[in-house]
Design an enzyme around this catalytic site. Structure first.
Site, PDB file in Angstrom:
ATOM      1  N   HIS A 167       0.857  -1.187   0.000  1.00 13.98           N
ATOM      2  CA  HIS A 167       0.000   0.000   0.000  1.00 13.98           C
ATOM      3  C   HIS A 167       0.896   1.242   0.000  1.00 13.98           C
ATOM      4  CE1 HIS A 167      -3.519   2.442   0.876  1.00 13.98           C
ATOM      5  NE2 HIS A 167      -2.782   3.084   1.756  1.00 13.98           N
TER       6      HIS A 167
ATOM      7  N   ASP B 172       0.923   5.082  -0.185  1.00 12.27           N
ATOM      8  CA  ASP B 172       0.149   6.321  -0.184  1.00 12.27           C
ATOM      9  C   ASP B 172       0.773   7.281  -1.196  1.00 12.27           C
ATOM     10  OD1 ASP B 172      -1.956   5.917   1.828  1.00 12.27           O
ATOM     11  OD2 ASP B 172      -0.249   5.481   3.116  1.00 12.27           O
TER      12      ASP B 172
ATOM     13  N   ASP C 283      -7.779   1.439   2.234  1.00  4.21           N
ATOM     14  CA  ASP C 283      -7.441   2.427   3.259  1.00  4.21           C
ATOM     15  C   ASP C 283      -8.286   3.700   3.215  1.00  4.21           C
ATOM     16  OD1 ASP C 283      -5.932   3.439   5.374  1.00  4.21           O
ATOM     17  OD2 ASP C 283      -4.529   4.450   4.041  1.00  4.21           O
TER      18      ASP C 283
ATOM     19  N   HIS D   9      -6.499   9.525  -1.138  1.00  8.10           N
ATOM     20  CA  HIS D   9      -7.149   9.446   0.184  1.00  8.10           C
ATOM     21  C   HIS D   9      -6.398  10.065   1.364  1.00  8.10           C
ATOM     22  CE1 HIS D   9      -5.049   5.405   0.270  1.00  8.10           C
ATOM     23  NE2 HIS D   9      -4.767   5.834   1.474  1.00  8.10           N
TER      24      HIS D   9
HETATM   25 ZN    ZN Z   1      -3.336   4.932   2.661  1.00  6.60          ZN
END
Ligand code: ZN
Length: 1082
Positions: free
Chosen positions: A296, A298, A408, A618
């Site tokens: 994951h 970001d 997420d 996000h």
């Molecule tokens: Zn995230």
């Protein structure tokens, strides 16, 4: 053979005589004290006082560092730049050494490393170069190939030396060091703002010959130890694990390589004999838990976009490398934007990824541009997330995604299932709801149903993480926390280090092999499988599909409610750009059809959209990133807005519209993009106003008619009490608050008895931990009304009156709010508008504005993408109360039979309705991870719109108009006449909204993608939705020569042909809240 026993002599004396069982006890045997033996296991492989005696002491067969084996030079990149390999090769390198510090935060340092493997290590089984500077790095070959990432801080510190390095000669490679850790540069608490002055010390740069048996035994003992520690005491499997672990430790002999092999043999009693390869997964036992590698990343968060580009290259290289050694590894990775960056900045890694995609190991997933927020983007933005995402995957990998992947994101809006289905995806994966801090979401696997009835299968991995460490416990929780086992007992285990961690590590994969071994050899542990894909997992679920339980409506996230408000400027930019793009695409579409020489600016539109979509990531749009990220997004928004302005100017030019301020009402024109009739007062200049009226794209402006009686008035009726009045409303204002608002036609009072609408209130805002993210329920207890100064008349014009009030928030902060009433027009609902300028310098405070209204309903309505979501106005249950702060788009509404009030806004997303009190959230002041979030000046607009009847088209349309002020320009009468009507018209039910008009993605004069087949001719795409939740009918007519019409999905694939009447019009019929796309072939 059984008969023989019967022929043996019978009798006790014979049995005693033949027994081999010792008659005498050999000595005392004690019961093992389980607790002590369990603790001893960790001692066997932990650092500290035993490390020179335990297994760690045999981990390496040799090491070499320093001159002449490892020689280091370094070059510091200027400032905070992140040079390319080529640029880095131009640098002047200086000698350096282990122990040297590097920094400060965010700087980049390149290392030239020359290594010579010592003779005594040349024949060793496994050689690694180990490097640790407690920050992230990338290994490059001498000729500029990025090979793999390094994490630092003891994690992923090794690079396996190529065979070619075993020739006793010197070899050169490079390491690019980024002065940031996995989670940026904060000290201690990772969500605190970054420290700009961190230094990083190089602690390790050495050649290591690894004893692979010892390394394997370490993992064996770790996992068997976990079984001993985590299986229940009342299970035989726990006792057996403890016995096996104990036996291993007892048989270990320091310095004796044979003893390690013996210990591994003992381990087989528990983990089976097949754990040394992917063969362990070949047994024909039925698995329940499906492991899928993931990283994951970001797209921005505690670091800027520029660092993400490098994180992606480092992480995905690692995975391509691991796949060579671990054939069972399947890796799923989302976010087209990250692939696009990789392609641009790291073509070598991108090609490597492409090869792995072809081999079926690396799986692009998610079908969206980024893993975006789903609360705040507009409907069209969500469509574009999918359109841009799916087209990227289709173009580069020949396939679209079937699974929408958002592990997420902070809550999931109610129209996602419908939009997923329309974007070719019928599955959805998330797990964020496991973070709820009030109620426990009751399902693991279920059908999630949209407002219109569309469904997707949703799975929330029961291990409750998307960055699992592939521990024994993660596998165990994949069943023990599974909430849907009455229907299906399989689950996904999404493992791998996220962000800077680079995804799955070899340790993760080795651990999972042993977990599988335990399941097959001993049992009890859920049987994990590797080698399958997310799609295959969902394929199996789909067989049970319709019998799964259902969840209707939004997946409200009971945490991070502050994200509807934090980073106000970013949210304003998002709203403005979404609206601007709607205008631009509509006008450019018309221009491209009516002007042969006008080229639809698709490349520019793509650039703008990709910018908007990126900023909806996000942690970006929700406001949970560090300050650097918002400097970046401010710049990006400014850039794409400028591109948009250039496009608009060009379109104006084609039509003979001038942006110059009109000199008089007769020259003035108002550019309108709303698909319905509009009549509004517009300002031509500071001193002149007029009325724009019509339903075309360019409306004429007429002088404001002044009758005998003034159309709108303002009077001071008592000391500090003002009354503004038009034909529809009487508004009484005192000390900045609306103390009475009377609908003159019905005589109804809108404000509750004694209530003060437009009252500013301030709350203490100290959540439990996540400052930028969370506002906690207890903030409501700290409500403080802000007393206002004296109200004064601000404007008293023929067509508009207003009063102004200044309010002191604190010693540091203040606001000025202007309440305005325009002249009312027949047949058009009038409203009270408020424009507020806030000078905001608070710490951990929350500013809101309240509207107590005389309306009673247990439910309030909030605009969401392509529809309306209803939420309770009471706190009956914990599920109701959890929604004490919710997301809305352009309006929130509280209505009862026959009457209601809507609160419109131009840039806000946070709202609450408690009983009859409506409350719009304005500004927050968190200090982490951005120490300066929202400090400064903000201009915010909202309006109080009372309406007859229930929530209806009046609110929906007025909210659109409120967010789309007409643009005033200069145009001659001929130009105005030519554009007095709209080329595409939608008539019929007033709930139908023509939300988007654009050109076909694949039109040959538009398409930017040579890998996706083009369409001949010109196509116009229309997106229409039912905004109020009823079956609705309408007619689309156009002035263009329409050959054919197809209803399509949002990816513009044809679904069905629609009958076209002789005049080119066609009928449409929509389900409640249906989103429909039509392709008009011209
Ligand atoms: Zn995230």
């Amino acid at each position: 053979m059984g008969g023989e026993r019967g022929t043996q002599p019978k009798g006790a004396s014979a049995a005693v005589a033949t027994s081999n069982y010792p008659a005498q006890a050999t000595g005392p045997v004690g019961k093992r004290i389980s607790k002590i033996y369990k603790e001893r296991i960790t001692q066997f492989y932990s650092t500290g006082q035993w490390e020179k005696q335990n297994l760690l002491a045999m981990m390496y067969e040799g090491k070499a560092s320093g001159d002449p084996h490892v020689r280091l030079w370094t070059w510091k990149a200027p400032g905070l730049t992140r040079p390319t390999f080529k640029e880095a090769m131009q640098g002047e390198y200086e000698p350096t050494h282990v122990g040297a510090p590097f920094g400060p935060s965010w700087t980049t340092h390149w290392f030239r490393i020359k290594i010579t493997v010592p003779k005594d290590l040349l024949d060793k089984e496994h050689l690694e170069f180990q490097w640790d500077a407690n920050n992230e790095g990338m290994v490059w070959t001498e000729d500029g190939k990025p090979l793999q990432g390094l994490t630092g801080g003891g994690e992923r510190t090794e690079w396996i030396l190529p065979k070619a390095f075993r020739d006793g000669k010197e070899h050169t490679f490079y390491i690019e060091m980024a002065c940031n850790g996995m989670f940026g540069n904060a000290n201690g608490d990772s969500i605190q703002p970054p420290d700009p002055n961190k230094q990083f010390v190089l602690t390790k740069a050495e050649i290591c010959a690894v004893n692979m048996d010892a390394r394997q035994l370490w993992i064996d003992t770790w996992i068997i130890g976990d079984a001993a520690r985590e299986f229940p005491e009342d299970s035989w499997e726990q006792h057996k694990a403890l016995n096996v672990a104990t036996k291993i430790i007892d048989n270990y002999r320091l310095g004796d390589k044979e003893s390690i092999k013996e210990c591994r043999k003992i381990a087989e009693e528990y983990i089976g004999a097949n754990v040394n390869s992917a063969k362990v997964y070949d047994s024909d036992t039925v698995p329940q838990v499906f492991g899928i590698g993931h990283c994951h990343i970001d797209t921005c968060w505690l670091w800027p976009w520029a660092e993400t580009k490098r994180k992606v290259a480092r992480s995905w290289s690692n995975q391509c490398d691991l796949m060579e050694r671990y054939p069972e590894l399947n890796f799923a990775c989302s976010q087209a934007q990250q692939y696009k960056w990789l392609k641009k900045y790291y073509p070598y890694v991108f090609d490597r990824v492409k090869t792995k995609v072809k081999e079926g190991k690396f799986h692009p997933i998610g079908g969206s541009w980024v893993e975006h927020d789903t609360n705040m983007p507009s409907g069209e933005s969500l469509v574009r997330q999918f359109l841009y995402g799916q087209r990227f995957f289709q173009s580069h990998f020949g396939e679209r995604c079937r699974t929408f992947w958002l592990p997420d994101t902070f809550g999931y809006s109610s129209q996602l299932p419908q939009l997923c289905r329309l974007a070719g995806m019928d599955r959805f994966l998330t797990q964020k709801l496991s973070w709820n801090n009030i109620n426990n979401f009751p399902h693991t696997t279920f059908n999630w149903v949209s407002l219109d009835g569309s469904q997707v299968i949703c799975h929330m991995p029961p291990s409750e993480t998307y960055t699992a460490e592939a521990h024994f416990g993660d596998v165990n929780r994949s069943i023990s926390q599974h909430k849907s086992m009455d229907q299906d007992h399989t689950s996904l285990l999404v493992f791998g280090k996220g962000d800077g961690g680079g995804g799955p590590t070899w340790q993760h994969i080795e651990k999972l092999r042993r977990c599988r071994g335990i399941s097959d050899e001993v049992g009890r542990l859920p049987r994990v499988h590797m080698g399958s894909t997310v799609d295959k997992f969902f394929d199996k679920l789909q067989e049970k599909g319709t019998s799964l339980v259902t969840w209707y409506g939004e997946l409200y996230f009971e945490l991070h409610r502050g994200t509807y408000t934090t980073q106000a400027n970013n949210k304003l930019n998002n709203r403005k750009m979404e609206i601007f793009m709607r205008d631009l695409e509509l006008l450019a579409t018309i221009a491209s059809i009516e002007h042969k020489d006008y080229k639809y600016p698709k490349a520019e539109f793509d650039e703008i959209w990709e910018g908007i979509l990126l900023c909806q990531f996000h942690d970006c749009l929700p406001g949970s990133s560090i300050e650097m990220c918002y400097d970046d997004s401010d710049e990006l928004y400014a850039d794409i807005a400028a591109i948009g302005q250039r496009i608009l100017k060009d379109i104006y030019k084609r039509y003979g519209i001038s942006e110059v301020q009109p000199s008089s009402v007769t020259d003035a024109a108002a550019v309108n993009t709303m698909p319905w009739h509009r009549k509004e007062v517009v300002d031509i200049s500071d001193t002149q106003s007029g009325v724009a009226c019509g339903s075309g794209n360019l409306l004429s402006v007429k002088p404001f008619k002044t009758g005998e009686k003034k159309a709108v008035t303002v009077k001071e009726v008592g000391k500090g009490v003002f009354v503004m009045e038009n034909d529809q409303l009487t508004v009484k204002v005192q000390a900045g608050c609306v103390t009475s608002l009377i609908d003159r036609k019905s005589g109804r009072e809108v404000i509750s008895k004694g209530g003060k609408a437009n009252q500013f209130v301030l709350f203490d805002d100290k959540p439990l931990y996540w400052q930028a993210w969370d506002v906690e329920v207890y903030h409501l207890d700290t409500r403080k009304e802000l007393p206002s100064g004296e109200t004064k008349i601000y404007e008293d014009k023929e067509h508009r009156v207003s009063v102004v009030t200044e309010t002191k928030i604190s010693e540091e902060s203040s606001l000025k709010s202007i309440l305005t009433l325009h002249a009312a027009f027949d047949g058009q609902q009038s409203y009270v508008e408020c424009t507020t300028t806030v000078d905001w310098h608070e710490t951990m405070k929350f500013l809101k504005v309240e509207f107590p209204v005389d309306v009673i309903n247990n439910e309030a309505s909030y605009e969401t993408q392509y529809g309306i979501v209803k939420r309770p106005t009471h706190y009956n249950t914990t599920w109701d109360m959890a929604k004490f702060e919710v997301c809305c788009h352009k309006f929130a509404d509280l209505s009862e039979h026959g009457f209601g009030v809507s609160i419109l806004n131009d840039s806000k997303y946070g709202f609450a309705t408690c009983g009859s009190l409506m409350r719009l959230s304005l500004l927050r002041a968190p200090k982490a991870p951005d120490a300066h979030a929202d400090m400064g000046t903000h201009k915010i607009r909202w309006a109080i719109l009372p309406h007859e009847g229930a929530l209806g088209a009046t609110t929906v349309r007025t909210a659109y108009n409120f967010n789309n002020p007409m643009k005033i320009a200069t145009a001659g009468a001929d130009v105005r006449a030519a554009l007095a009507s709209q080329p595409v018209k939608l008539s019929g039910d007033s709930s139908l909204i023509l939300d988007c008009v654009k050109r076909g993605e694949d039109d040959e004069d538009v398409s930017q993608d040579d890998n996706i087949p083009k369409r001949k001719g010109k196509n116009v795409i229309l997106r229409i939705y039912d905004s109020l939740g009823g079956h609705s009918r309408g007619t689309v007519s156009t002035i263009w020569d329409v050959k054919k019409v197809h209803k399509t999905n949002v990816l513009e694939d044809d679904l069905e042909e629609v009958e076209v009447a002789k005049d080119g019009s066609f009928q449409i019929k929509l389900r409640p809240f249906e989103v429909a796309t039509y392709r008009l072939e011209l």
